[in-house]
Every structure is written in structure tokens, then in C-alpha cells.
Design an enzyme around this catalytic site. Sequence first.
Site, PDB file in Angstrom:
ATOM      1  CG  ASP A  91      -2.191   0.525   1.403  1.00 17.16           C
ATOM      2  OD1 ASP A  91      -1.702   1.662   0.503  1.00 17.16           O
ATOM      3  OD2 ASP A  91      -2.970   1.332   2.239  1.00 17.16           O
ATOM      4  CB  ALA A  92       3.350   1.889  -2.016  1.00 16.53           C
ATOM      5  CE  LYS A  93      -3.858   5.505   0.323  1.00 16.57           C
ATOM      6  NZ  LYS A  93      -2.945   3.962   1.163  1.00 16.57           N
ATOM      7  NE  ARG A  94       6.537   6.013  -3.229  1.00 15.83           N
ATOM      8  CZ  ARG A  94       5.980   5.211  -2.130  1.00 15.83           C
ATOM      9  NH1 ARG A  94       5.059   5.795  -1.191  1.00 15.83           N
ATOM     10  NH2 ARG A  94       6.640   5.174  -1.123  1.00 15.83           N
ATOM     11  CB  THR A 115      -2.788   1.148  -3.342  1.00 16.21           C
ATOM     12  OG1 THR A 115      -1.472   1.904  -2.749  1.00 16.21           O
ATOM     13  CG2 THR A 115      -3.450  -0.079  -2.379  1.00 16.21           C
TER      14      THR A 115
END
Length: 265
Positions: A91-94, A115
Amino acid sequence: MGFFDDLRSRIEQVDSVVSVGLDADIDRIPDHLLDKDLPRWAFNRRIIDATHEHAAAYKPNAAFYEDADGWRTLRETIAYAHGKGVPVLLDAKRADIGNTTRKYANLLDEADAITVNPYMGRDSIQPFLAREDKGVFVLCRTSNPGGADLQSLELESGEPLYERVAALCDLWNENGNVGLVVGATGPDELEHIREQVPDLPFLVPGVGAQGGDAEAAVEFGLADGVGLVNSSRGIIFAGEDQGEDFDKAAGQAAKRLKDRLNQYR
């Protein structure tokens, strides 16, 4: 095989759609682990040992590992989860552009899925989408109260922004590796997005500490049986007050969530 094929196999193997969020907050790790060389790794290992038979996936959040010892911990954690046969979703939302996003996509050399944030458009996440064997979960309608500040804005077409994101992701799913992040705290929106994109698996956060709708998470989160319902704090810190037995409580919490979700599958 792609990520979602592997995930389907894992779901069938353990009869579970539970994603265990490994948010190893150093301030909440039991005191007896703090003398270890890598306390967060010692914590995660115990959690994995206690929960892997109930976990369809693990979801470490990169925010808890972004320091030198943290990256070492994350690599050890991913390798250990893989040794148990469990896929890992980072879960990094990069997302970014050019060389930056290509470097971010290298995180998929370690993890099985990630993510990403679609705010900058397709080119910002294309290096992730191009990894055909990896899963890419795009933020669509998140579970936090402030998510509506932007995600629910109405476009000239009359649709909210999150609906446009879902529609675009359906188009971007050329390699069959795209999913959506859709929170369980808005069950009506969850249902509506599922109607719009029937074939995209969802990662559904918000069940557990955030009190999201478990029934809706299962009914609308799965695409042909494939998807993930995540709980982080509700599982890994279930035994926060139980000292050295913290992992037993985590295992019990993971099993309870699995059983609860399976009522609706």
C-alpha cells in the site's frame, strides 16, 4: 499467471478474502520486541505466523517502513509472507511522471501488487500497468471522511469524479491486472461502482477499526469471487494489551473476520 490468477488460487486455498494490513507502528509494538535488531520485523513475523492460514494477502503500508531499518524490515516481511504462500500488496499510493514513476514501479520487483494514485492521469501509472504479472489497485472511492472533498465532485457530465476514475480504469485494464480501492464505509457507492465496472476486483478497506459494512464489502467487492477485504489495526493490534501473547489474539481476530465475511460469500 497474473496477480489476480494467483490471488484466486490463494482465496480458494484458504477459503478467505481477508487482507491483513501490516501497519507495524513502532509506537504500538509490544515492549518485549523493542530490543530486537528489527523490532517491526520481529512483530510482523509473529503476526504472519499467527494469521497466514486465514490471509488471502498481506498489505503492508509503506508509510510504516520508510527508513533504513524499515526497508530491511519490509523486504524480510515480503520474503517471509511469500514463504508461507501468501501474496503481498504494498500500500504505497505512488504515482508521478517520467523517470520518477518508473523508479516507483520498481517497488513491484519486491511486492506482488501495489496501490497507486490516479490524480496525475494514465501516464503517471503506466509503468505499473505495464507490469502484466503484477496487480495495480487504483484509488477510486476511499474510506476516509475527507475522500469526498475531491472524489465526489460533480463533473460537467453529471457524474462524480470517482465514477470517471472507475470508468477510466476499466479502459486501462488491457493486461487484466487492474483493481480499484473502494472503501466499505460507503456501501451505496460501493454497490454503484460495482454496477459500473463488473469485472474489476476491489480492495475494500474500512472493515474493522473504521466500522465499514462487511456484507457490502463482500457482496460488491468481489469480481467473480476475487477481491480483498482489508483489516489492519483490528487484527494486528487485537492483542495490544496481552503482552507476549499478542499474536494469538491477532490470529483469532483474523479468523473471526474470515468467518464473518464468509457468511456473505
